[in-house]
Design a protein around this motif. Structure first.
Motif, PDB file in Angstrom:
ATOM      1  N   ALA A 115       0.816  -1.219   0.000  1.00  0.00           N
ATOM      2  CA  ALA A 115       0.000   0.000   0.000  1.00  0.00           C
ATOM      3  C   ALA A 115       0.847   1.264   0.000  1.00  0.00           C
ATOM      4  O   ALA A 115       0.405   2.314  -0.489  1.00  0.00           O
ATOM      5  CB  ALA A 115      -0.935  -0.010   1.212  1.00  0.00           C
ATOM      6  N   MET A 116       2.072   1.203   0.543  1.00  0.00           N
ATOM      7  CA  MET A 116       2.932   2.393   0.601  1.00  0.00           C
ATOM      8  C   MET A 116       4.073   2.314  -0.412  1.00  0.00           C
ATOM      9  O   MET A 116       5.078   3.002  -0.292  1.00  0.00           O
ATOM     10  CB  MET A 116       3.472   2.567   2.020  1.00  0.00           C
ATOM     11  CG  MET A 116       2.410   2.865   3.046  1.00  0.00           C
ATOM     12  SD  MET A 116       3.040   3.405   4.663  1.00  0.00           S
ATOM     13  CE  MET A 116       3.841   1.923   5.242  1.00  0.00           C
ATOM     14  N   GLY A 117       3.897   1.456  -1.418  1.00  0.00           N
ATOM     15  CA  GLY A 117       4.936   1.273  -2.420  1.00  0.00           C
ATOM     16  C   GLY A 117       4.669   2.058  -3.691  1.00  0.00           C
ATOM     17  O   GLY A 117       4.284   3.229  -3.652  1.00  0.00           O
ATOM     18  N   ASP A 118       4.847   1.400  -4.816  1.00  0.00           N
ATOM     19  CA  ASP A 118       4.760   2.054  -6.125  1.00  0.00           C
ATOM     20  C   ASP A 118       3.824   1.242  -7.010  1.00  0.00           C
ATOM     21  O   ASP A 118       4.191   0.178  -7.528  1.00  0.00           O
ATOM     22  CB  ASP A 118       6.151   2.139  -6.748  1.00  0.00           C
ATOM     23  CG  ASP A 118       6.167   2.866  -8.086  1.00  0.00           C
ATOM     24  OD1 ASP A 118       5.080   3.174  -8.613  1.00  0.00           O
ATOM     25  OD2 ASP A 118       7.262   3.119  -8.606  1.00  0.00           O
ATOM     26  N   LEU A 119       2.593   1.729  -7.192  1.00  0.00           N
ATOM     27  CA  LEU A 119       1.596   1.013  -7.989  1.00  0.00           C
ATOM     28  C   LEU A 119       2.083   0.781  -9.416  1.00  0.00           C
ATOM     29  O   LEU A 119       1.812  -0.268 -10.009  1.00  0.00           O
ATOM     30  CB  LEU A 119       0.277   1.788  -7.994  1.00  0.00           C
ATOM     31  CG  LEU A 119      -0.852   1.206  -8.845  1.00  0.00           C
ATOM     32  CD1 LEU A 119      -1.237  -0.189  -8.367  1.00  0.00           C
ATOM     33  CD2 LEU A 119      -2.065   2.127  -8.818  1.00  0.00           C
ATOM     34  N   SER A 120       2.804   1.746  -9.965  1.00  0.00           N
ATOM     35  CA  SER A 120       3.265   1.611 -11.348  1.00  0.00           C
ATOM     36  C   SER A 120       4.206   0.426 -11.509  1.00  0.00           C
ATOM     37  O   SER A 120       4.285  -0.176 -12.584  1.00  0.00           O
ATOM     38  CB  SER A 120       3.969   2.891 -11.810  1.00  0.00           C
ATOM     39  OG  SER A 120       5.190   3.092 -11.109  1.00  0.00           O
ATOM     40  N   TYR A 121       4.908   0.073 -10.436  1.00  0.00           N
ATOM     41  CA  TYR A 121       5.825  -1.068 -10.507  1.00  0.00           C
ATOM     42  C   TYR A 121       5.041  -2.378 -10.565  1.00  0.00           C
ATOM     43  O   TYR A 121       5.395  -3.292 -11.321  1.00  0.00           O
ATOM     44  CB  TYR A 121       6.757  -1.057  -9.303  1.00  0.00           C
ATOM     45  CG  TYR A 121       7.971  -1.948  -9.434  1.00  0.00           C
ATOM     46  CD1 TYR A 121       8.833  -1.830 -10.520  1.00  0.00           C
ATOM     47  CD2 TYR A 121       8.269  -2.904  -8.466  1.00  0.00           C
ATOM     48  CE1 TYR A 121       9.957  -2.630 -10.644  1.00  0.00           C
ATOM     49  CE2 TYR A 121       9.399  -3.705  -8.565  1.00  0.00           C
ATOM     50  CZ  TYR A 121      10.229  -3.565  -9.664  1.00  0.00           C
ATOM     51  OH  TYR A 121      11.352  -4.361  -9.776  1.00  0.00           O
ATOM     52  N   ALA A 122       3.962  -2.461  -9.802  1.00  0.00           N
ATOM     53  CA  ALA A 122       3.100  -3.638  -9.872  1.00  0.00           C
ATOM     54  C   ALA A 122       2.498  -3.765 -11.271  1.00  0.00           C
ATOM     55  O   ALA A 122       2.419  -4.873 -11.828  1.00  0.00           O
ATOM     56  CB  ALA A 122       1.996  -3.547  -8.819  1.00  0.00           C
ATOM     57  N   ILE A 123       2.086  -2.645 -11.852  1.00  0.00           N
ATOM     58  CA  ILE A 123       1.522  -2.659 -13.204  1.00  0.00           C
ATOM     59  C   ILE A 123       2.577  -3.118 -14.213  1.00  0.00           C
ATOM     60  O   ILE A 123       2.272  -3.861 -15.153  1.00  0.00           O
ATOM     61  CB  ILE A 123       0.980  -1.260 -13.568  1.00  0.00           C
ATOM     62  CG1 ILE A 123      -0.228  -0.925 -12.694  1.00  0.00           C
ATOM     63  CG2 ILE A 123       0.610  -1.194 -15.049  1.00  0.00           C
ATOM     64  CD1 ILE A 123      -0.719   0.499 -12.831  1.00  0.00           C
ATOM     65  N   ARG A 124       3.807  -2.707 -14.010  1.00  0.00           N
ATOM     66  CA  ARG A 124       4.902  -3.121 -14.898  1.00  0.00           C
ATOM     67  C   ARG A 124       5.055  -4.639 -14.895  1.00  0.00           C
ATOM     68  O   ARG A 124       5.231  -5.260 -15.950  1.00  0.00           O
ATOM     69  CB  ARG A 124       6.200  -2.446 -14.455  1.00  0.00           C
ATOM     70  CG  ARG A 124       7.391  -2.673 -15.371  1.00  0.00           C
ATOM     71  CD  ARG A 124       8.604  -1.925 -14.828  1.00  0.00           C
ATOM     72  NE  ARG A 124       9.800  -2.172 -15.615  1.00  0.00           N
ATOM     73  CZ  ARG A 124      11.024  -1.753 -15.288  1.00  0.00           C
ATOM     74  NH1 ARG A 124      11.181  -1.045 -14.171  1.00  0.00           N
ATOM     75  NH2 ARG A 124      12.061  -2.015 -16.044  1.00  0.00           N
ATOM     76  N   PHE A 125       4.980  -5.255 -13.723  1.00  0.00           N
ATOM     77  CA  PHE A 125       5.079  -6.714 -13.634  1.00  0.00           C
ATOM     78  C   PHE A 125       3.860  -7.379 -14.266  1.00  0.00           C
ATOM     79  O   PHE A 125       3.983  -8.406 -14.941  1.00  0.00           O
ATOM     80  CB  PHE A 125       5.222  -7.156 -12.173  1.00  0.00           C
ATOM     81  CG  PHE A 125       6.645  -7.288 -11.730  1.00  0.00           C
ATOM     82  CD1 PHE A 125       7.318  -8.490 -11.836  1.00  0.00           C
ATOM     83  CD2 PHE A 125       7.339  -6.198 -11.234  1.00  0.00           C
ATOM     84  CE1 PHE A 125       8.640  -8.615 -11.437  1.00  0.00           C
ATOM     85  CE2 PHE A 125       8.660  -6.304 -10.825  1.00  0.00           C
ATOM     86  CZ  PHE A 125       9.317  -7.523 -10.927  1.00  0.00           C
ATOM     87  N   ARG A 126       2.704  -6.808 -14.032  1.00  0.00           N
ATOM     88  CA  ARG A 126       1.498  -7.398 -14.609  1.00  0.00           C
ATOM     89  C   ARG A 126       1.558  -7.352 -16.136  1.00  0.00           C
ATOM     90  O   ARG A 126       1.156  -8.306 -16.809  1.00  0.00           O
ATOM     91  CB  ARG A 126       0.260  -6.660 -14.095  1.00  0.00           C
ATOM     92  CG  ARG A 126      -1.051  -7.361 -14.408  1.00  0.00           C
ATOM     93  CD  ARG A 126      -2.242  -6.592 -13.850  1.00  0.00           C
ATOM     94  NE  ARG A 126      -3.485  -7.290 -14.112  1.00  0.00           N
ATOM     95  CZ  ARG A 126      -4.107  -7.291 -15.287  1.00  0.00           C
ATOM     96  NH1 ARG A 126      -3.606  -6.615 -16.303  1.00  0.00           N
ATOM     97  NH2 ARG A 126      -5.241  -7.958 -15.441  1.00  0.00           N
ATOM     98  N   LYS A 127       2.039  -6.251 -16.684  1.00  0.00           N
ATOM     99  CA  LYS A 127       2.170  -6.146 -18.138  1.00  0.00           C
ATOM    100  C   LYS A 127       3.190  -7.154 -18.672  1.00  0.00           C
ATOM    101  O   LYS A 127       3.011  -7.710 -19.764  1.00  0.00           O
ATOM    102  CB  LYS A 127       2.586  -4.725 -18.529  1.00  0.00           C
ATOM    103  CG  LYS A 127       1.458  -3.707 -18.409  1.00  0.00           C
ATOM    104  CD  LYS A 127       1.916  -2.321 -18.860  1.00  0.00           C
ATOM    105  CE  LYS A 127       0.776  -1.320 -18.814  1.00  0.00           C
ATOM    106  NZ  LYS A 127       1.230   0.047 -19.217  1.00  0.00           N
TER     107      LYS A 127
END
Length: 207
Positions: A115-127
């Motif tokens: 929750a206090m990290g970087d959402l864009s990084y999670a999206i990068r892995f999902r992509k």
């Protein structure tokens, strides 16, 4: 004697890394500054700047390094081989290697995906996962009027698998990479209803 500076640099970067992780876990990625990291690592700011321009630069280097290391494992996946292993109820080694690599970077990934990290990084892995699934299933025949459009199936697989990885990391990796590979194999092959025990599995398939 010539390797001493390298060892010292490795130790310094580890201290900086540990400090960064602790601070992100405490107050979030957007609230960390160089002074915080230096103080937590018991180093001066000048030492930090020997390795990184600023906190975003440090984070970006770490994010890129971890992403590329995990990506290299994904690139070794072969869906036809994985399906053949599943048919024989055997562990697929490249899948195990993925979970091993994720485990190696577990603290960083938990911090970034949290929750206090970087959402864009999670999206990068999902992509990354979506792209790999799209590319790896090219061998499948194009079925006219399939029961579910292929892109929706892949979206489901990506979200489900990524969700499993997040849950595993959040649970402190309470399953081994081998166990996670077998769990994922069962869910992908037989679906959530069989995995829940709401439907019968094919004979001998859920060992």
């Amino acid at each position: 004697m010539t390797d001493k500076p390298d060892r010292r640099q490795v130790r310094t970067k580890q201290l900086l890394y540990d400090a960064l992780m602790g601070l992100i876990e405490e107050k979030g990625v957007d609230s960390v500054n160089v002074t915080d990291i230096a103080n937590r690592a018991n180093l001066n700011r000048g030492t930090f700047y020997l390795h990184y321009r600023d906190v975003p630069d440090m984070l970006q280097q770490l994010k890129d390094d971890v992403f590329e290391s995990v990506k290299s494992r994904f690139l070794k996946l072969d869906f036809q081989e994985a399906m053949a292993h599943a048919d024989r109820n055997e562990i697929y080694p490249p899948s195990v290697r993925i979970f091993e690599e994720l485990a190696r970077h577990a603290r960083f990934l938990r911090a970034m995906f949290g929750a206090m990290g970087d959402l864009s990084y999670a999206i990068r892995f999902r992509k990354l996962m979506t792209k790999q699934i799209f590319e790896k299933v090219d061998f499948l025949p194009n079925i006219e009027n399939p029961p579910v459009p292929r892109d929706y199936v892949i979206a489901y697989m990506t979200s489900a698998n990524f969700g499993m990885i997040l849950h595993w990391l959040e649970c402190g990796m309470d399953k081994t990479p081998e166990q996670m590979t077998r769990i994922m194999m069962k869910i992908v092959n037989y679906g959530p209803l069989v995995s829940f025990g709401l439907r019968e599995a094919p004979p001998g398939s859920m060992k």
